[in-house]
Design a protein around this motif. Structure first.
Motif, PDB file in Angstrom:
ATOM      1  N   ASN A  86       7.786   7.645 -27.221  1.00 47.41           N
ATOM      2  CA  ASN A  86       8.585   7.205 -26.070  1.00 47.41           C
ATOM      3  C   ASN A  86       7.747   6.635 -24.925  1.00 47.41           C
ATOM      4  O   ASN A  86       8.180   6.616 -23.775  1.00 47.41           O
ATOM      5  N   ASN A  87       6.549   6.153 -25.259  1.00 52.91           N
ATOM      6  CA  ASN A  87       5.693   5.482 -24.281  1.00 52.91           C
ATOM      7  C   ASN A  87       5.791   3.979 -24.537  1.00 52.91           C
ATOM      8  O   ASN A  87       5.362   3.499 -25.591  1.00 52.91           O
ATOM      9  N   PRO A  88       6.343   3.193 -23.594  1.00 56.17           N
ATOM     10  CA  PRO A  88       6.517   1.757 -23.837  1.00 56.17           C
ATOM     11  C   PRO A  88       5.204   1.005 -23.999  1.00 56.17           C
ATOM     12  O   PRO A  88       5.184  -0.120 -24.487  1.00 56.17           O
ATOM     13  N   ASN A  89       4.091   1.613 -23.578  1.00 55.66           N
ATOM     14  CA  ASN A  89       2.778   0.981 -23.714  1.00 55.66           C
ATOM     15  C   ASN A  89       1.965   1.570 -24.863  1.00 55.66           C
ATOM     16  O   ASN A  89       0.758   1.318 -24.962  1.00 55.66           O
ATOM     17  N   ALA A  90       2.603   2.353 -25.730  1.00 51.47           N
ATOM     18  CA  ALA A  90       1.883   2.966 -26.859  1.00 51.47           C
ATOM     19  C   ALA A  90       1.209   1.882 -27.684  1.00 51.47           C
ATOM     20  O   ALA A  90       1.837   0.907 -28.084  1.00 51.47           O
ATOM     21  N   THR A  91      -0.089   2.066 -27.938  1.00 58.22           N
ATOM     22  CA  THR A  91      -0.889   1.041 -28.600  1.00 58.22           C
ATOM     23  C   THR A  91      -1.613   1.621 -29.804  1.00 58.22           C
ATOM     24  O   THR A  91      -2.161   2.723 -29.742  1.00 58.22           O
ATOM     25  N   PHE A  92      -1.613   0.857 -30.890  1.00 59.47           N
ATOM     26  CA  PHE A  92      -2.296   1.246 -32.129  1.00 59.47           C
ATOM     27  C   PHE A  92      -3.303   0.155 -32.479  1.00 59.47           C
ATOM     28  O   PHE A  92      -2.964  -1.034 -32.476  1.00 59.47           O
ATOM     29  N   VAL A  93      -4.528   0.554 -32.790  1.00 58.84           N
ATOM     30  CA  VAL A  93      -5.538  -0.373 -33.286  1.00 58.84           C
ATOM     31  C   VAL A  93      -6.082   0.195 -34.589  1.00 58.84           C
ATOM     32  O   VAL A  93      -6.473   1.370 -34.649  1.00 58.84           O
ATOM     33  N   PHE A  94      -6.099  -0.632 -35.630  1.00 54.56           N
ATOM     34  CA  PHE A  94      -6.654  -0.230 -36.925  1.00 54.56           C
ATOM     35  C   PHE A  94      -7.869  -1.112 -37.204  1.00 54.56           C
ATOM     36  O   PHE A  94      -7.745  -2.321 -37.367  1.00 54.56           O
ATOM     37  N   LYS A  95      -9.054  -0.487 -37.226  1.00 58.03           N
ATOM     38  CA  LYS A  95     -10.310  -1.194 -37.474  1.00 58.03           C
ATOM     39  C   LYS A  95     -10.724  -0.907 -38.918  1.00 58.03           C
ATOM     40  O   LYS A  95     -11.056   0.222 -39.251  1.00 58.03           O
ATOM     41  N   VAL A  96     -10.688  -1.934 -39.755  1.00 62.17           N
ATOM     42  CA  VAL A  96     -10.946  -1.773 -41.189  1.00 62.17           C
ATOM     43  C   VAL A  96     -12.240  -2.509 -41.531  1.00 62.17           C
ATOM     44  O   VAL A  96     -12.298  -3.743 -41.471  1.00 62.17           O
TER      45      VAL A  96
END
Length: 203
Positions: free
Chosen positions: A144-154
């Motif tokens: 429920n955080n509108p700025n929730a961010t995911f980064v996947f470094k492969v």
């Protein structure tokens, strides 16, 4: 055919979905600059549609190479061959990739590189020392955080299996998801991706 938000490539290929700048701790998401309007872009190489019916919303282009087999009406946007616009886009996509590459991981050790099958992840910068993949459903929970961010470094190849899905719950926005792939990226039939995929390899 796979469903994507946006795809970009540099050195070889990129996926891209563009959104506002975001923050992860003290770090800021990359500014996509001239590449922001593109749904499909490659810095190096040709763009060829070989999978039949395709619909792309956004611009497409290549920094070096030809664009073939995108019939009239399949692209809702402009088509750019090598020139001034794509030269700047290539510079900006390289900068975005370098920015993501430099981000420190906040999660990932102990996380299996084979993601999915109902797995739920929360916002973080995830890092994998080698190849990674998605099979089944991978659920990204924005809490429920509108700025929730995911980064996947492969640090290797990335693949999404046939009919795999990246699902967003509790407020996650596709433009807040970044996939930085140091290798080839492949997407199986009927797979559903979300976010910006920047791959330093063939797609």
């Amino acid at each position: 055919m796979a469903n994507f938000n946006k795809l970009i490539t540099f050195g070889a290929t990129f996926f891209l979905l563009v959104g506002p700048l975001l923050t992860f701790g003290q770090s800021q998401a990359p500014d996509l600059g001239a590449v922001a309007p593109f749904a499909l872009y490659t810095s190096v190489g040709a763009l060829a549609n070989t999978g039949g019916a395709t619909s792309i919303v956004g611009d497409i282009g290549t920094g070096s190479g030809a664009i073939t087999d995108y019939p009239q009406g399949s692209v809702v946007g402009r088509t750019y061959s090598p020139g001034t616009v794509t030269a700047q886009a290539s510079i900006d996509v390289q900068a975005a990739y370098n920015h993501l590459l430099a981000l420190a991981a906040s999660a990932g050790p102990g996380l299996a590189p084979a993601m999915g099958t109902g797995q739920i992840l929360t916002p973080a910068v995830y890092a994998f020392g080698g190849a990674a993949s998605v099979g089944g459903d991978l659920i990204l929970d924005g809490q429920n955080n509108p700025n929730a961010t995911f980064v996947f470094k492969v640090n290797g190849a990335f693949s999404a299996g046939a009919s795999s899905r990246v699902l967003l719950i509790n407020g996650v926005k596709p433009e807040n998801i970044w996939w930085q792939v140091e290798g080839a990226a492949s997407f199986g039939a009927s797979s559903v991706m979300a976010g910006v995929v920047i791959a330093h390899g063939a797609v």
